[in-house]
Design an enzyme around this catalytic site. Structure first.
Site, PDB file in Angstrom:
ATOM      1  CG  HIS A  24      -2.078   1.063   1.284  1.00  0.00           C
ATOM      2  ND1 HIS A  24      -2.093   2.144   0.937  1.00  0.00           N
ATOM      3  CD2 HIS A  24      -3.511   0.648   1.382  1.00  0.00           C
ATOM      4  CE1 HIS A  24      -3.337   2.622   0.826  1.00  0.00           C
ATOM      5  NE2 HIS A  24      -4.131   1.631   1.320  1.00  0.00           N
ATOM      6  CD  GLU A  74      -2.858   0.646  -2.428  1.00  0.00           C
ATOM      7  OE1 GLU A  74      -3.088  -0.542  -1.969  1.00  0.00           O
ATOM      8  OE2 GLU A  74      -3.602   1.738  -2.018  1.00  0.00           O
TER       9      GLU A  74
END
Ligand code: BG6
Length: 296
Positions: free
Chosen positions: A159, A263
Site C-alpha cells: 500500500h 500499490e
C-alpha cells in the site's frame, strides 16, 4: 542499523553509499521513510499518523495481508500491517556475490491469537532492500505451513503512499485502456478510457492485470517514480480527496494534495497456496529526474 523509533518501536535504518536511506518499522513491517541522495523524502507519511498499536501507521508502505480491502471476514486490509514483525533469523539466501549490503529481512508468523480469526499457519518473509542507485525493493515470500493439509487463499498489496508536490499536476502512465474495479461504485467493473490518468477528485480503483511497469510523473517536482512489479497482477490507485481526508482522524485535511497511493497488488483473483507451497511477490520503485523519462 537497529534502533528505537517513535514510542519505543524498533526500527531499522538502511543506508546506501550515495546517501540514500530508508527506515523500516518492525510494527507493521512497514517502510516509513525513503530518501534520495539529497535527503528528500519520497514517501508520504501523514503529520497526524499514530505510531502505536493497534492502528496501522498512515503512510509509507503498509503491507495488506491476508486480505486487501474490506472484502472478506477480516478487518480492512488484513492484520499484517498492525502486527509486530521480527528480524528473520533464517533469511532466504542472496545470490552469490551480491554487492548489496543495505537490506533487512523481516518475518511474521501465525500466532495462536490470529489463528482464531484466520485459522492458518504461515511464514511471511519480507526482504526490504535499498539498491545501489537508491531503488527501494520489497520482496515477499509467503509459505503455507499448515499441518492439517489445508490450502489457504489470500489477497495482498504493497500500500505505497508516494509523496507528490501537487496531486493535480500528477500523471500516471501504464494503466490507460485497462479494466478496473471501482471501489467507489460497489466494485463495479469499468474500462479506463483515453490517455494517462490525472486527478481531480477522489479515486479508489483496482486496475486489473496491468503491465509490470507503471510510471508516476510529478510534473511540478520534475520527478518520475517508476514502479515495477512481479507476481502481483493488479494495481490499486487511491487518493481520498478532501471529503474523505476530513473524515480520517489520522490524516490532515489538505494532505491529499501531497500524496498518491499506487500499490502493486493481487486483489481480483486470490492467491491459493497448498501446504508447503510458497508465493513470491515483488515491488520495486525508483525515483528519477523526469527528463530521463521523457519520450519513453
Ligand atoms: C486503499 C483502498 O487501498 O486504502 C481504499 O482502496 C481505502 O478503499 C484506503 O480507503 C485506506 O484504507 P485504510 O484502511 O488504511 O484507511
Amino acid at each position: 542499523e537497529l534502533c528505537k523509533g517513535l514510542n519505543g518501536i524498533d526500527k531499522v535504518i538502511l543506508r546506501e553509499v550515495r546517501g540514500c536511506s530508508a527506515q523500516v518499522y518492525l510494527y507493521g513491517g512497514q517502510v516509513i521513510s525513503w530518501k534520495n541522495e539529497y535527503g528528500e523524502e519520497l514517501l508520504f507519511v501523514s503529520s497526524k499518523a499514530v505510531f502505536k498499536p493497534p492502528k496501522a501507521i498512515r503512510g509509507g508502505i503498509p503491507i495488506c495481508f491476508p486480505q486487501f480491502g474490506s472484502q472478506g471476514s477480516l478487518e480492512q486490509h488484513g492484520f499484517a500491517r498492525n502486527r509486530l514483525w521480527s528480524i528473520d533469523p533464517d533469511p532466504p539466501p542472496f545470490p552469490v556475490n551480491n554487492p548489496n549490503k543495505a537490506f533487512v529481512d523481516l518475518i511474521l508468523k501465525h500466532s495462536e491469537e490470529d489463528m482464531k480469526i484466520w485459522p492458518h499457519r504461515y511464514e511471511f518473509r519480507l526482504r526490504i532492500t535499498l539498491g545501489p542507485g537508491g531503488d527501494l525493493m520489497l520482496t515477499s515470500r509467503i509459505r503455507n505451513t499448515n499441518t492439517d493439509g489445508k490450502s489457504f487463499a489470500f489477497t495482498f498489496a504493497y500500500h505505497t503512499y508516494l509523496a507528490v508536490s501537487d496531486i493535480s499536476e500528477v500523471r500516471v502512465e501504464g494503466l490507460e485502456t485497462l479494466d478496473y474495479l471501482d471501489n467507489m461504485k460497489d466494485k463495479e467493473r469499468f474500462t479506463e478510457q483515453g490517455d494517462a490518468i490525472t486527478f481531480e477528485s477522489e479515486v479508489d480503483k483496482v486496475y486489473l492485470s496491468t503491465p509490470t511497469k507503471i510510471a508516476i510523473l510529478d510534473h511540478e517536482r520534475k520527478r518520475t517514480f517508476v514502479l515495477r512489479k512481479d507476481g502481483l497482477p493488479d494495481a490499486v490507485v487511491w487518493n481520498p480527496w478532501d471529503k474523505k481526508a476530513k473524515a480520517m482522524p489520522d490524516f490532515g485535511d489538505d494532505e491529499y494534495k501531497h500524496m498518491l497511493c499506487v500499490e502493486a497488488a493481487c486483489v481480483e483473483k486470490p492467491i491459493i497456496l497448498k501446504p508447503g507451497e510458497e508465493w513470491r511477490g515483488r515491488q520495486e520503485i525508483s525515483a528519477v529526474p523526469s527528463s530521463y523519462c521523457s519520450g519513453q
